[in-house]
Design an enzyme around this catalytic site. Structure first.
Site, PDB file in Angstrom:
ATOM      1  N   CYS A 244       0.838  -1.194   0.000  1.00 14.09           N
ATOM      2  CA  CYS A 244       0.000   0.000   0.000  1.00 14.09           C
ATOM      3  C   CYS A 244       0.881   1.254   0.000  1.00 14.09           C
ATOM      4  CB  CYS A 244      -0.956  -0.028   1.195  1.00 14.09           C
ATOM      5  SG  CYS A 244      -2.308   1.178   1.084  1.00 14.09           S
ATOM      6  N   HIS A 371      -3.474  -5.404   0.317  1.00 14.76           N
ATOM      7  CA  HIS A 371      -2.912  -5.890   1.585  1.00 14.76           C
ATOM      8  C   HIS A 371      -2.923  -7.417   1.598  1.00 14.76           C
ATOM      9  CE1 HIS A 371      -2.733  -2.047   3.895  1.00 14.76           C
ATOM     10  NE2 HIS A 371      -3.634  -1.685   2.999  1.00 14.76           N
ATOM     11  N   GLU A 373      -1.416  -9.463   3.433  1.00 13.29           N
ATOM     12  CA  GLU A 373      -1.323 -10.072   4.767  1.00 13.29           C
ATOM     13  C   GLU A 373      -2.689 -10.435   5.331  1.00 13.29           C
ATOM     14  OE1 GLU A 373      -1.373  -5.555   5.370  1.00 13.29           O
ATOM     15  OE2 GLU A 373      -0.400  -6.993   4.021  1.00 13.29           O
TER      16      GLU A 373
END
Length: 438
Positions: A244, A371, A373
């Site tokens: 990001c 993102h 994760e």
């Protein structure tokens, strides 16, 4: 306690078959007597019932394993069946906890209690990969150091999802993850004058790391330090992953130092910049912070076959990842970046938003607008994070050469005389489980 009252009312609203109350209680063991004490559990259950909730399951937390006598005692004095008392003692890692629950038939109980459709009998090797994962966690020998450059590093939980994704990737490679948290502000040139000790210590930590990650964030504080970290990784062939804001920092640094756009910046940091390489999205109304972000799972289309990240994702045509951002790379400058070697190999469905960037000729210099994760799992680590760890330990090329599969020995190298460094959990067969104490 308002939340307890809310649960009390909720159980009648959704009916018994849709509500299960699990009470977690500490079962202490004083060193003087070395005997587990059940009185605290009895008292807490009595208090809970006085508030209108009756536990369906009692989970007993203890330092050492609880014997059957203590378990039956809790069952008798708390008015639950013995199979409704689940004992979880301290283990060497959290990955052993599901195995303890499996041994005590927790899934079967929940299936019956909540009327869930769970196949019975379940496959014998259902937990085999998880057993291998837990064993691997206990036997990692080597370490990999990743520098996390952020602005909320004083509270490490701010990056909980990032740290977990890094740990998942490291464990898949049989490495122990060491995260070096670095405040972005401490890498900035002005810190050299205001606090030279912090400045040099931060750069020393960055230089000692095997790889660098710049996670997401908002605001201007520490941004110049993140840009400096991205530049250092680019110039020194250090593995880098920008997530990001980390992608945007890499783009700004590249514009300033490669494309010679000295005033390149983001409209978030400098609304008056004459080189806005990162801009507000059309959906974002400047000055209004509510409901202005691009959120949720969205498709990213790969634009080329010559991509490290595409290979790590399994040579698919598109991926779906979760987003959370207000700013994006300015598509106006994309041709200049690509001509200089920073390729935007992933776009959104409309082909207007730059989702993935890779630097040509670099071992691993990747930026993603999404993102990854958020959907990383212990048995299925996020490909961008896995790539960062593999590049940081020098095994990315060997892994890709094998088609992004581990060798039969569980290591990315085709010819390795060393004991397996990276295990393939699908190849590990283990019929018995010995859960080590903490």
């Amino acid at each position: 306690m308002p939340f307890v009252e809310a649960f009390r009312q909720f159980q009648f609203r959704v009916k018994r078959e849709n509500f299960c109350c699990i009470h977690v209680s500490l079962v202490p063991q004083p060193k003087s007597t070395k005997e587990h004490k059940t009185k605290p559990t009895q008292a807490s259950v009595r208090e809970l019932r006085g508030l209108g909730l009756s536990p369906d399951l009692i989970v007993c937390r203890s330092e050492l394993p609880v014997n059957s006598f203590i378990k039956e005692k809790i069952s008798n004095f708390c008015h639950v069946e013995p199979d409704q008392v689940i004992c979880i003692h301290d283990c060497s890692s959290i990955y052993w906890v599901p195995l303890l629950m499996e041994e005590q038939n927790l899934v079967e109980y929940l299936g019956t209690r909540l009327q869930l459709t769970i196949p019975v009998p379940r496959p014998r090797n259902l937990m085999r990969k998880w057993k291998a994962l837990a064993n691997r966690q206990d036997h990692v020998r080597k370490e990999v150091i990743i520098a996390l450059v952020g602005k909320y590093t004083q509270l490490e939980d701010s990056y909980a999802s990032v740290s977990k994704a890094l740990q998942h990737a490291a464990l898949a490679c049989s490495y122990k993850m060491i995260i070096s948290y670095i405040e972005g502000e401490e890498l900035e040139e002005q810190m050299k004058d205001t606090d030279p000790i912090k400045y040099h210590k931060a750069w020393q930590e960055l230089c000692k790391s095997h790889g660098i990650i710049v996670p997401g964030g908002f605001g201007t504080r520490g941004t110049e330090g993140k840009i400096a970290a991205a530049g250092w990784a680019r110039k020194n062939n250090k593995p880098y992953l920008g997530v990001c804001l980390g992608l945007q920092c890499a783009v700004i640094e590249f514009a300033r130092n490669v494309l010679n756009m000295k005033n390149a910046s983001s409209t978030e940091c400098n609304p008056e910049t004459d080189c806005p390489v990162v801009i507000d999205m059309p959906e974002h109304n400047t000055g209004s912070m509510g409901g202005t972000m691009r959120l949720g799972k969205r498709q990213t289309i790969f634009k080329t076959n010559n991509s490290i990240l595409r290979q790590l994702y399994g040579e698919v045509d598109y991926i779906e990842e979760r987003h959370r951002h207000r700013y994006e790379v300015n598509p106006k400058y994309a041709p200049e970046f690509e001509a200089a070697g920073l390729k935007f190999i992933g776009h959104d469905v409309e082909g207007q938003r730059m989702e993935i960037a890779e630097l040509e000729g670099h071992p691993y210099y990747v930026g993603v607008q999404y993102h990854p994760e958020y959907i990383s799992r212990p048995l299925n680590p996020s490909p961008p994070y896995l790539g960062l760890v593999l590049a940081s330990i020098g095994k990315l090329n060997a892994y890709i050469a094998r088609g992004c599969h581990m060798s039969p020995r569980g290591t990315p190298e085709e010819n390795s005389d060393e004991e397996s460094d990276v295990l393939d959990s699908s190849l590990v067969s283990q019929e018995t489980v010995i859960v080590p104490d903490g």
